[in-house]
Scaffold this motif. Structure first.
Motif, mmCIF file in Angstrom:
data_model
loop_
_atom_site.group_PDB
_atom_site.id
_atom_site.type_symbol
_atom_site.label_atom_id
_atom_site.label_comp_id
_atom_site.label_asym_id
_atom_site.label_seq_id
_atom_site.Cartn_x
_atom_site.Cartn_y
_atom_site.Cartn_z
ATOM 1 N N LYS A 98 0.820 -1.187 0.000
ATOM 2 C CA LYS A 98 0.000 0.000 0.000
ATOM 3 C C LYS A 98 0.865 1.253 0.000
ATOM 4 N N GLY A 150 -7.008 3.762 -2.900
ATOM 5 C CA GLY A 150 -7.431 2.417 -3.272
ATOM 6 C C GLY A 150 -8.176 1.692 -2.180
ATOM 7 N N ALA A 151 -7.973 2.025 -0.906
ATOM 8 C CA ALA A 151 -8.623 1.318 0.196
ATOM 9 C C ALA A 151 -10.131 1.510 0.181
ATOM 10 N N VAL A 186 -15.973 -2.195 -3.522
ATOM 11 C CA VAL A 186 -16.084 -3.360 -4.383
ATOM 12 C C VAL A 186 -16.588 -4.563 -3.599
ATOM 13 N N ARG A 187 -16.044 -4.759 -2.379
ATOM 14 C CA ARG A 187 -16.494 -5.886 -1.562
ATOM 15 C C ARG A 187 -17.963 -5.733 -1.185
ATOM 16 N N ARG A 207 -11.958 2.226 -2.301
ATOM 17 C CA ARG A 207 -12.469 1.597 -3.509
ATOM 18 C C ARG A 207 -12.618 0.092 -3.311
ATOM 19 N N SER A 208 -11.643 -0.521 -2.642
ATOM 20 C CA SER A 208 -11.715 -1.963 -2.411
ATOM 21 C C SER A 208 -12.866 -2.320 -1.482
ATOM 22 N N ARG A 209 -13.094 -1.456 -0.480
ATOM 23 C CA ARG A 209 -14.242 -1.713 0.404
ATOM 24 C C ARG A 209 -15.549 -1.587 -0.358
#
Length: 227
Positions: A2, A17-18, A24-25, A20-22
């Motif tokens: 990261k 990006g963090a 997406v999940r 965004r990843s949450r």
């Protein structure tokens, strides 16, 4: 790995990006739940559709179970029984008919002739001979459907008291699309399948259908068909 970026005060913040990843999940979890619910609704809808279609098919014609074949005719000794199967009761309800009880009489139907060929409205048939012992009987064309308003009323059947008989007591009914001499039973439509119904009233054979044989029921003979 990261990437961390210090802010103006020297503090370290997480990369973009963090979040965004949450997200997406979260979207994936929501999609899985929605997919399961959608599959459940689809399965219920499909089951209801198949159930309605099969019930309509099973009750749209004659009785599906309990028939006893006697020549071209099929006897239905349990059609009016109190313990008749659900499909038989459904057929009676759909037709709006009150069937003969076991002690009242017996219903026989015919959708084929003596040769096993389906009855056709474009053909001419002779129905005659003997009937099982009964106080009275009727022979009718079943399933005529709604009457055409522009068509004159036609005879739908004969009774044992009005049918013309030969000197030996036997009778002969002609089912045909065109006018015939004697006992003429008009075809119900210009073309398509035909079904006959023979009802025996106050008959001893209602309790012993197994005693019926081919010679004891009217013969159904094809005489010819329109070209």
């Amino acid at each position: 790995m990261k990437l961390t970026i210090p802010d103006a005060f020297g503090r370290v913040s997480m990369s973009a990006g963090a979040p965004r990843s949450r997200a997406v999940r979260f979207v994936r979890r929501l999609w899985r739940k929605t997919s399961i619910a959608g599959l459940a609704v689809y399965a219920l809808a499909l089951g209801a559709l198949l159930g309605l279609a099969s019930a309509d098919w099973a009750t749209s014609g004659g009785y599906p179970f309990g028939g006893v074949q006697v020549g071209a005719w099929t006897a239905w000794p349990r059609a009016g029984a109190a313990n008749a199967d659900p499909y038989t009761r459904a057929v009676n309800a759909r037709r709006g008919e009150i069937p003969l009880a076991v002690g009242e009489g017996l219903l026989l139907t015919a959708a084929v002739d003596d040769a096993g060929q389906a009855l056709d409205a474009t053909c001419t048939y002779r129905i005659g001979g003997a009937t099982p012992p009964a106080r009275a009987w009727t022979i009718t064309v079943a399933g005529r459907g709604p009457r055409d308003p522009g068509r004159a009323p036609l005879r739908e059947g004969f009774t044992s008291t009005e049918v013309l008989r030969a000197p030996d007591g036997w009778f002969s009914i002609v089912l045909a699309p065109d006018v015939q001499p004697g006992n003429w039973l008009p075809s119900p439509r210009a073309s398509g399948p035909v079904r006959l119904a023979l009802r025996l009233y106050d008959t001893p054979v209602a309790a012993s259908v197994g005693s019926l044989d081919r010679s004891s029921v009217p013969a159904v003979t094809r005489l010819g068909c329109a070209s």
